[in-house]
Write a protein that holds these residues in place. Sequence first.
Motif, PDB file in Angstrom:
ATOM      1  N   GLY A  54       0.796  -1.219   0.000  1.00  6.88           N
ATOM      2  CA  GLY A  54       0.000   0.000   0.000  1.00  6.88           C
ATOM      3  C   GLY A  54       0.829   1.270   0.000  1.00  6.88           C
ATOM      4  O   GLY A  54       0.318   2.336   0.303  1.00  6.88           O
ATOM      5  N   GLY A  55       2.108   1.168  -0.322  1.00  6.76           N
ATOM      6  CA  GLY A  55       2.949   2.351  -0.422  1.00  6.76           C
ATOM      7  C   GLY A  55       4.097   2.395   0.567  1.00  6.76           C
ATOM      8  O   GLY A  55       4.806   3.403   0.642  1.00  6.76           O
ATOM      9  N   ALA A  56       4.303   1.312   1.337  1.00  3.21           N
ATOM     10  CA  ALA A  56       5.391   1.293   2.323  1.00  3.21           C
ATOM     11  C   ALA A  56       6.751   1.533   1.682  1.00  3.21           C
ATOM     12  O   ALA A  56       7.663   2.044   2.332  1.00  3.21           O
ATOM     13  N   HIS A  57       6.893   1.182   0.431  1.00  5.79           N
ATOM     14  CA  HIS A  57       8.183   1.344  -0.251  1.00  5.79           C
ATOM     15  C   HIS A  57       8.527   2.803  -0.540  1.00  5.79           C
ATOM     16  O   HIS A  57       9.684   3.138  -0.765  1.00  5.79           O
ATOM     17  N   LEU A  58       7.544   3.676  -0.522  1.00  8.51           N
ATOM     18  CA  LEU A  58       7.792   5.063  -0.928  1.00  8.51           C
ATOM     19  C   LEU A  58       8.766   5.781   0.000  1.00  8.51           C
ATOM     20  O   LEU A  58       9.604   6.550  -0.459  1.00  8.51           O
TER      21      LEU A  58
END
Length: 165
Positions: free
Chosen positions: A154-158
């Motif tokens: 859900g976007g943790a990599h951003l």
Amino acid sequence: MTDVRIVFRKYGGALHWNHPARLLGEDEHGVWTEIPAGTVARKGEDPPITWESSAIMLFPRNAWWTASFNSPPNRSEIYVDVTTVPEWRDGEVTMLDLDLDVIRMRDGRLILDDQDEFAEHQVTLSYPPALIAQAEATAQWLLDAVGNRKGPFGGAHLDWLSTTI
């Protein structure tokens, strides 16, 4: 940053994708690494190739998958390999690639890839029934998690990506 080696193998031990990376850190999702554009990788003993775009890779601590979060112009946003649980030893992370891949394309399409390879390897590599069941269950879980942007998808990599630019 610390350099690490990423080594995918196939069931039985044959060398698969392998390449260097830079250790970024850890969080509740697992260990994060950076694969910069220009990284030289090899598939088994095939000739080396140079990756044009960068990626952030996530190695969970106790799950049967590894994930790549790709930068443009790569057409896939997220590419998740169904694998055995990643193991860290002496600056290297290694796991067995179990063929199935869950891919979220930049246009939102969700793909379960390499089902034919998985079926073939069940026979030619003699996958045990428990391995087959775990790989199939993991692929189904990933289709839901990646498709619905749950957990690390859900976007943790951003945040990790922002530290590499």
